[in-house]
Design a protein around this motif. Structure first.
Motif, PDB file in Angstrom:
ATOM      1  N   GLU A  44      37.868  29.826  39.040  1.00 15.18           N
ATOM      2  CA  GLU A  44      38.020  29.222  40.359  1.00 15.18           C
ATOM      3  C   GLU A  44      37.035  29.751  41.576  1.00 15.18           C
ATOM      4  OE1 GLU A  44      42.175  28.774  42.961  1.00 15.18           O
ATOM      5  OE2 GLU A  44      42.274  28.829  40.620  1.00 15.18           O
ATOM      6  N   ILE A  45      37.014  30.984  41.399  1.00 14.22           N
ATOM      7  CA  ILE A  45      36.136  31.753  42.672  1.00 14.22           C
ATOM      8  C   ILE A  45      34.873  32.336  41.823  1.00 14.22           C
ATOM      9  CG2 ILE A  45      36.221  33.599  44.385  1.00 14.22           C
ATOM     10  CD1 ILE A  45      39.232  33.321  44.045  1.00 14.22           C
ATOM     11  N   LYS A  46      34.023  31.626  42.485  1.00 14.71           N
ATOM     12  CA  LYS A  46      32.352  32.146  41.646  1.00 14.71           C
ATOM     13  C   LYS A  46      31.912  33.353  42.229  1.00 14.71           C
ATOM     14  CE  LYS A  46      32.799  27.897  39.972  1.00 14.71           C
ATOM     15  NZ  LYS A  46      33.220  27.722  38.643  1.00 14.71           N
ATOM     16  N   GLU A  47      30.953  33.954  41.365  1.00 15.07           N
ATOM     17  CA  GLU A  47      30.050  35.023  41.780  1.00 15.07           C
ATOM     18  C   GLU A  47      30.757  36.378  42.291  1.00 15.07           C
ATOM     19  OE1 GLU A  47      26.725  34.609  41.317  1.00 15.07           O
ATOM     20  OE2 GLU A  47      26.997  32.516  40.821  1.00 15.07           O
ATOM     21  N   SER A  92      37.338  37.619  38.870  1.00 14.16           N
ATOM     22  CA  SER A  92      37.667  36.131  38.974  1.00 14.16           C
ATOM     23  C   SER A  92      38.328  35.604  37.634  1.00 14.16           C
ATOM     24  CB  SER A  92      36.342  35.547  39.311  1.00 14.16           C
ATOM     25  OG  SER A  92      36.944  34.007  39.254  1.00 14.16           O
ATOM     26  N   GLY A  93      37.641  36.199  36.518  1.00 14.04           N
ATOM     27  CA  GLY A  93      38.501  35.886  35.305  1.00 14.04           C
ATOM     28  C   GLY A  93      39.507  36.314  35.080  1.00 14.04           C
ATOM     29  N   ILE A  94      39.972  37.647  35.570  1.00 18.36           N
ATOM     30  CA  ILE A  94      41.478  38.155  35.593  1.00 18.36           C
ATOM     31  C   ILE A  94      42.324  37.318  36.564  1.00 18.36           C
ATOM     32  CG2 ILE A  94      42.876  40.245  36.227  1.00 18.36           C
ATOM     33  CD1 ILE A  94      40.598  41.886  35.218  1.00 18.36           C
ATOM     34  N   TYR A  95      41.872  37.049  37.703  1.00 21.43           N
ATOM     35  CA  TYR A  95      42.821  36.160  38.684  1.00 21.43           C
ATOM     36  C   TYR A  95      42.937  34.858  37.655  1.00 21.43           C
ATOM     37  CZ  TYR A  95      43.523  32.912  42.626  1.00 21.43           C
ATOM     38  OH  TYR A  95      43.975  32.076  43.486  1.00 21.43           O
ATOM     39  N   GLY A  96      41.804  34.037  37.205  1.00 23.82           N
ATOM     40  CA  GLY A  96      42.223  32.741  36.690  1.00 23.82           C
ATOM     41  C   GLY A  96      43.232  32.985  35.402  1.00 23.82           C
ATOM     42  N   GLY A  97      42.948  34.019  34.575  1.00 25.04           N
ATOM     43  CA  GLY A  97      43.933  34.305  33.371  1.00 25.04           C
ATOM     44  C   GLY A  97      45.434  34.407  33.878  1.00 25.04           C
ATOM     45  N   LEU A 153      42.330  41.675  46.909  1.00 26.33           N
ATOM     46  CA  LEU A 153      41.276  42.196  46.519  1.00 26.33           C
ATOM     47  C   LEU A 153      40.009  41.468  46.945  1.00 26.33           C
ATOM     48  CD1 LEU A 153      41.537  44.776  43.455  1.00 26.33           C
ATOM     49  CD2 LEU A 153      41.181  45.270  45.918  1.00 26.33           C
ATOM     50  N   ILE A 154      40.202  40.193  46.305  1.00 29.29           N
ATOM     51  CA  ILE A 154      39.199  39.097  46.228  1.00 29.29           C
ATOM     52  C   ILE A 154      39.014  38.579  47.857  1.00 29.29           C
ATOM     53  CG2 ILE A 154      38.778  36.662  45.791  1.00 29.29           C
ATOM     54  CD1 ILE A 154      40.111  37.078  42.966  1.00 29.29           C
TER      55      ILE A 154
END
Length: 202
Positions: free
Chosen positions: A72-75, A80-85, A150-151
């Motif tokens: 959802e959030i690039k770069e 970001s993968g932890i957030y999405g999961g 954090l993001i």
């Protein structure tokens, strides 16, 4: 805690694979794609498997519960993968592994489940040689606000996340009972790593 608390596993497949020279999420060994191997093994312990990928168009969701989502959030790297999961999880605790970690240790996964069942911790992470292993680990959806924070601060380090969530650490002496050589934490980051892994399969 019942089994539904540990229903979801996430495979992170969004890296740039610059050291390998090709996209690791499509890596095949002896005509078997590592991603397929991971899915096969994880399906023995998890009802819900999510792949977080930067190339969702390359996947077709199958009928056995595999879900494909994109970052959802690039770069910003694996955070970001932890957030999405965590956001898409169907359970309180989510198991995370990277697509370049070919060795699933189901006995170790079962052990972590027992550890978390008897605690109120919001994560369980391995620690060896003074460093933690952020994957082959469980995180609770309860840490999602901290990940978001954090993001928002553009702090991308998973080490920074570990510092603020107070996980249970599994120490080296326990890890050795399940995998003395620590192969369950092996990453195929380079062609040299791949050669070592293939040699071990022979």
């Amino acid at each position: 805690m019942n089994a539904d608390v540990f229903k979801t596993a996430v495979i992170l497949a969004g890296g740039k694979s610059s050291r390998m020279g090709f996209d690791k999420q499509f890596l095949r060994i002896n005509e078997v794609r590592i991603m397929e191997k991971l899915i096969h093994e994880l399906s023995k312990e998890f009802e819900d498997i999510i792949i977080v990928t930067n190339k969702p168009e390359e996947y077709k969701a199958s009928e056995n519960g595999i879900r494909i989502i994109s970052d959802e959030i690039k770069e910003i790297g694996p955070l970001s993968g932890i957030y999405g999961g965590l956001k898409e999880s169907k359970s309180k605790y989510v198991y995370f592994i990277a697509c370049d970690m070919p060795n699933i240790n189901l006995n170790y996964i079962k052990y972590i489940k027992k550890v978390l069942t008897n605690s109120k911790a919001n994560a369980c992470v391995a620690k060896r040689e003074g460093k933690f292993e952020p994957f082959n680990a469980f995180y609770s959806i309860d840490i999602l606000p901290k990940v978001e924070k954090l993001i928002s601060l553009n702090r991308r380090s998973i080490a920074g996340l570990i510092d603020i969530i107070e996980p249970i650490f599994i120490e080296e002496n326990v890890l050795k009972k399940y995998d003395y050589s620590f192969d369950m934490f092996m990453n195929l980051n380079s062609k040299e790593d791949l050669e070592v892994y293939i040699d071990k399969q022979l």
